[in-house]
Motif scaffolding. Structure first.
Motif, short mmCIF file in Angstrom:
data_model
loop_
_atom_site.label_atom_id
_atom_site.label_comp_id
_atom_site.label_asym_id
_atom_site.label_seq_id
_atom_site.Cartn_x
_atom_site.Cartn_y
_atom_site.Cartn_z
N THR A 139 -14.99 -12.92 -55.11
CA THR A 139 -14.75 -12.57 -53.71
C THR A 139 -15.76 -13.28 -52.81
OG1 THR A 139 -13.87 -10.40 -54.35
CG2 THR A 139 -14.64 -10.64 -52.08
N LEU A 140 -17.00 -13.34 -53.26
CA LEU A 140 -18.02 -14.10 -52.51
C LEU A 140 -17.65 -15.58 -52.42
CD1 LEU A 140 -21.29 -12.43 -53.63
CD2 LEU A 140 -20.98 -13.45 -51.41
N GLU A 141 -17.27 -16.16 -53.56
CA GLU A 141 -16.89 -17.58 -53.58
C GLU A 141 -15.68 -17.83 -52.69
OE1 GLU A 141 -16.31 -18.84 -57.61
OE2 GLU A 141 -18.37 -18.35 -58.18
N GLN A 142 -14.73 -16.90 -52.69
CA GLN A 142 -13.55 -17.04 -51.85
C GLN A 142 -13.95 -16.99 -50.38
OE1 GLN A 142 -11.92 -14.63 -49.80
NE2 GLN A 142 -10.01 -15.71 -49.48
N GLY A 143 -14.89 -16.12 -50.05
CA GLY A 143 -15.38 -16.03 -48.67
C GLY A 143 -16.06 -17.33 -48.23
N HIS A 144 -16.86 -17.91 -49.13
CA HIS A 144 -17.51 -19.18 -48.81
C HIS A 144 -16.47 -20.30 -48.64
CE1 HIS A 144 -21.49 -17.57 -49.16
NE2 HIS A 144 -21.39 -17.33 -50.47
N ALA A 145 -15.48 -20.30 -49.52
CA ALA A 145 -14.42 -21.31 -49.42
C ALA A 145 -13.65 -21.15 -48.11
CB ALA A 145 -13.47 -21.22 -50.61
N GLN A 146 -13.42 -19.90 -47.71
CA GLN A 146 -12.74 -19.63 -46.44
C GLN A 146 -13.58 -20.15 -45.27
OE1 GLN A 146 -9.65 -17.97 -46.07
NE2 GLN A 146 -9.79 -18.55 -43.94
N ASP A 147 -14.88 -19.91 -45.33
CA ASP A 147 -15.78 -20.40 -44.27
C ASP A 147 -15.78 -21.93 -44.20
OD1 ASP A 147 -16.42 -17.77 -43.68
OD2 ASP A 147 -18.33 -17.82 -44.78
#
Length: 144
Positions: free
Chosen positions: A84-92
């Motif tokens: 979820t953290l990695e997905q958030g960074h990818a989204q950013d």
């Protein structure tokens, strides 16, 4: 003839970075979805276990299996949090890449509008010149 957008190379580079960020985001979303599916499967397996042990050995085996499944579930939850953290960074990263691209796309649109306006203005000047030359010829012909 219309001039090419002077920042076309930079725009293409930013579009490539945006595409790369979009691919990373899609991969992160897929990993997160897969992880959530695994959590669901293990949770369902824990809930639906209906074993009635016949002896103490069976009871110990069932308890060990359930403990292992809970441990696996805890690991999957930790993995899901990381994903979820990695997905958030990818989204950013995708949002930042998109924002950088949008600005150049707007500049390109303005450039194309300016070029179209200049082209129409040039055509209008040619038409005006032809009309005035034709009028002058017609007026000179009428005088003679």
């Amino acid at each position: 003839m219309a001039r090419q957008f002077p920042l076309a190379g930079l725009l293409r580079l930013r579009q490539l970075r945006e595409d790369e960020a979009a691919g990373s985001l899609a991969a992160a979303n897929e990993r997160l979805r897969t992880s959530r599916d695994r959590v669901g499967v293990v949770s369902d397996a824990l809930v639906s276990t209906d074993i009635s042990p016949a002896g103490s050995a069976s009871l110990y085996a069932v308890a060990a299996a359930r403990a292992a499944a809970r441990s696996a579930l805890a690991d999957l939850h930790a993995l899901e949090s990381q994903l979820t953290l990695e997905q958030g960074h990818a989204q950013d990263r995708y949002r930042a890449a998109r924002a950088a691209t949008v600005g150049l796309e707007k500049l390109e649109g303005r450039h194309q509008d300016a070029e179209a306006t200049a082209l129409l203005g040039a055509e209008q000047r040619v038409l005006d010149e032809l009309a005035s030359t034709g009028w002058a010829r017609s007026a000179a012909k009428d005088r003679t």
